[in-house]
Design a protein around this motif. Sequence first.
Motif, PDB file in Angstrom:
ATOM      1  N   ILE A   1      12.363   2.044  -4.549  1.00 41.40           N
ATOM      2  CA  ILE A   1      12.614   1.205  -3.382  1.00 41.40           C
ATOM      3  C   ILE A   1      11.275   0.945  -2.719  1.00 41.40           C
ATOM      4  CG2 ILE A   1      13.754   1.013  -1.147  1.00 41.40           C
ATOM      5  CD1 ILE A   1      15.931   2.896  -2.266  1.00 41.40           C
ATOM      6  N   LEU A   2      10.869  -0.311  -2.724  1.00 38.53           N
ATOM      7  CA  LEU A   2       9.625  -0.725  -2.090  1.00 38.53           C
ATOM      8  C   LEU A   2       9.942  -1.122  -0.662  1.00 38.53           C
ATOM      9  CD1 LEU A   2       8.289  -2.836  -5.081  1.00 38.53           C
ATOM     10  CD2 LEU A   2       7.677  -0.486  -4.468  1.00 38.53           C
ATOM     11  N   LYS A   3       9.317  -0.464   0.300  1.00 39.75           N
ATOM     12  CA  LYS A   3       9.621  -0.636   1.722  1.00 39.75           C
ATOM     13  C   LYS A   3       8.801  -1.771   2.338  1.00 39.75           C
ATOM     14  CE  LYS A   3      12.187   3.130   2.224  1.00 39.75           C
ATOM     15  NZ  LYS A   3      13.547   3.075   2.659  1.00 39.75           N
ATOM     16  N   ASN A   4       9.394  -2.425   3.329  1.00 45.83           N
ATOM     17  CA  ASN A   4       8.715  -3.424   4.171  1.00 45.83           C
ATOM     18  C   ASN A   4       8.079  -4.563   3.380  1.00 45.83           C
ATOM     19  OD1 ASN A   4       9.375  -1.862   6.461  1.00 45.83           O
ATOM     20  ND2 ASN A   4       7.586  -0.585   6.115  1.00 45.83           N
TER      21      ASN A   4
ATOM     22  N   PRO B   1       0.819  -1.210   0.000  1.00 36.79           N
ATOM     23  CA  PRO B   1       0.000   0.000   0.000  1.00 36.79           C
ATOM     24  C   PRO B   1       0.855   1.263   0.000  1.00 36.79           C
ATOM     25  CG  PRO B   1       0.000  -1.007   2.169  1.00 36.79           C
ATOM     26  CD  PRO B   1       0.767  -1.928   1.261  1.00 36.79           C
ATOM     27  N   GLU B   2       0.310   2.282  -0.597  1.00 39.87           N
ATOM     28  CA  GLU B   2       0.951   3.603  -0.625  1.00 39.87           C
ATOM     29  C   GLU B   2       2.322   3.589  -1.289  1.00 39.87           C
ATOM     30  OE1 GLU B   2      -0.804   6.332   0.333  1.00 39.87           O
ATOM     31  OE2 GLU B   2      -2.400   4.887   0.663  1.00 39.87           O
ATOM     32  N   ALA B   3       2.566   2.634  -2.157  1.00 40.03           N
ATOM     33  CA  ALA B   3       3.844   2.599  -2.891  1.00 40.03           C
ATOM     34  C   ALA B   3       3.650   3.299  -4.235  1.00 40.03           C
ATOM     35  CB  ALA B   3       4.299   1.157  -3.098  1.00 40.03           C
ATOM     36  N   TYR B   4       4.408   4.353  -4.431  1.00 40.51           N
ATOM     37  CA  TYR B   4       4.370   5.125  -5.674  1.00 40.51           C
ATOM     38  C   TYR B   4       5.793   5.296  -6.170  1.00 40.51           C
ATOM     39  CZ  TYR B   4      -0.336   6.325  -4.181  1.00 40.51           C
ATOM     40  OH  TYR B   4      -1.643   6.259  -3.778  1.00 40.51           O
ATOM     41  N   ALA B   5       5.923   5.476  -7.470  1.00 40.30           N
ATOM     42  CA  ALA B   5       7.262   5.667  -8.034  1.00 40.30           C
ATOM     43  C   ALA B   5       7.209   6.695  -9.149  1.00 40.30           C
ATOM     44  CB  ALA B   5       7.804   4.351  -8.583  1.00 40.30           C
ATOM     45  N   PHE B   6       8.256   7.484  -9.220  1.00 36.96           N
ATOM     46  CA  PHE B   6       8.499   8.395 -10.334  1.00 36.96           C
ATOM     47  C   PHE B   6       9.815   7.961 -10.962  1.00 36.96           C
ATOM     48  CE2 PHE B   6      10.830  12.415 -11.495  1.00 36.96           C
ATOM     49  CZ  PHE B   6      10.265  12.530 -12.742  1.00 36.96           C
ATOM     50  N   ILE B   7       9.754   7.611 -12.228  1.00 38.23           N
ATOM     51  CA  ILE B   7      10.944   7.178 -12.963  1.00 38.23           C
ATOM     52  C   ILE B   7      11.195   8.189 -14.075  1.00 38.23           C
ATOM     53  CG2 ILE B   7      11.909   5.342 -14.415  1.00 38.23           C
ATOM     54  CD1 ILE B   7      11.532   4.495 -11.482  1.00 38.23           C
ATOM     55  N   SER B   8      12.414   8.674 -14.151  1.00 32.74           N
ATOM     56  CA  SER B   8      12.839   9.569 -15.229  1.00 32.74           C
ATOM     57  C   SER B   8      14.189   9.042 -15.719  1.00 32.74           C
ATOM     58  CB  SER B   8      12.949  11.008 -14.727  1.00 32.74           C
ATOM     59  OG  SER B   8      13.289  11.874 -15.785  1.00 32.74           O
ATOM     60  N   LEU B   9      14.143   8.228 -16.744  1.00 33.41           N
ATOM     61  CA  LEU B   9      15.306   7.424 -17.119  1.00 33.41           C
ATOM     62  C   LEU B   9      16.506   8.249 -17.564  1.00 33.41           C
ATOM     63  CD1 LEU B   9      13.401   4.491 -18.803  1.00 33.41           C
ATOM     64  CD2 LEU B   9      14.583   4.484 -16.600  1.00 33.41           C
TER      65      LEU B   9
END
Length: 194
Positions: free
Chosen positions: A103-106, A87-95
């Motif tokens: 980094i996905l926590k826990n 839950p609440e995992a978001y990512a911004f990728i700018s290659l």
Amino acid sequence: MKINVIIFAMFLILANGCKPNDPEPPVIEDKGVDLTVKFRPTFEGNNVIWLKEYITGSNDSVAFDKVKFLMSEFTLERNNGELVVLPEAYAFISLREGWDSVILKNVPKGDYKSIRFNVGIASAINHSDPAKWPLDHPLCPSLNDMHWGWSGGYIFNIIEGYYKDKGPIASFSFHIASDKNARLHSFIYDYKIE
């Protein structure tokens, strides 16, 4: 009276002898580990070199300048089929800028067979106030520059670059947005998280 004193003394001995055991040490829950997911831009199996001209299968030339993604709803699938939603995992990728990892926590330890995520954001988040996110959060417009303030939502994916149009070089720009264009991606890969 002597009997009462003896009974009272036996009670004290029993009460002291039946003390509860020392408290057990607190149970420390395994909060899991951090899992890094890294993305690598490729063209026909080779690492992309930014602004380098590539020839497509239809003999067109193309050069990439910008590739960005907003991702959400990360889910891991255990070998037994159980889904572990992060839950609440978001990512911004700018290659091009080298922001190629999330980094996905826990993440719970275990054996997994796939990972899936959306390129896009759930509708409720997509249309909420973007100013609520701290400056270092993947959904902060100041960080990702991927919010269309005028239309009230995020751009989920940006691909920009150049191509040759019968000789002259022209630019291309794909900006994918709108709730209906969020896309689920799934990757099968056996891995153990320890």
